[in-house]
Design a protein around this motif. Structure first.
Motif: not given
Length: 122
Positions: A92-101
Motif C-alpha cells: 500500500i506504500r503508493y496507494r491511498w487508503c480509506e479511514v473512518w474518523h
C-alpha cells in the motif's frame, strides 16, 4: 397479552444475531497506525484520495486508525492481512487508503483517505 410478550422476546432474540453480525462486521475493519511521518508533522486525512483534496483531520505518529479496508488500485487491507507486516506496507506504500474518523454526522462516521506511505499494520 402473554403471546405479545413472547412475540416481543422472539423478535428481540431473532434480531440479536443481526446486531452481533453488524458488530462483528464493524470490528472486521483493519486497525493500522500512523508511522514514518517526519518529526513535527502529521498525516492528513483528506476527503478524496489526492494531495489536492480538502483536509479533514491530522494525525501524529502512533495514532491508531480505523481503516475501512479499501485502498486505491483495488487493494483491500483485509485481503493482505495475513501477509508479513513489511509486505503489507509495501503493497500500500503508493496507494491511498480509506479511514473512518469522526465526528459522526447523522449517526454515521466520516470517511477520508490517508496516504499509504505513512501507515503501518497495528
Amino acid at each position: 397479552m402473554k403471546s405479545c410478550a413472547h412475540i416481543g422476546v422472539a423478535i428481540a432474540v431473532a434480531a440479536t444475531p443481526l446486531a452481533f453480525s453488524a458488530q462483528s462486521h464493524a470490528t472486521a475493519f483493519a486497525a493500522w497506525q500512523v508511522a514514518g511521518v517526519p518529526f513535527g508533522d502529521t498525516l492528513n486525512a483528506r476527503k478524496y484520495p489526492s494531495n489536492a483534496s480538502q483536509k479533514q483531520a491530522a494525525y501524529p505518529n502512533g495514532t491508531v486508525l480505523q481503516m475501512t479496508g479499501r485502498c486505491t488500485g483495488g487493494v483491500n487491507l483485509l485481503d493482505i492481512a495475513g501477509q508479513p507486516k513489511e509486505k503489507q506496507r509495501q503493497t500500500i506504500r503508493y496507494r491511498w487508503c480509506e479511514v473512518w474518523h469522526g465526528p459522526a454526522q447523522n449517526d454515521h462516521f466520516v470517511t477520508g483517505w490517508v496516504y499509504g506511505k505513512y501507515i503501518a499494520p497495528y
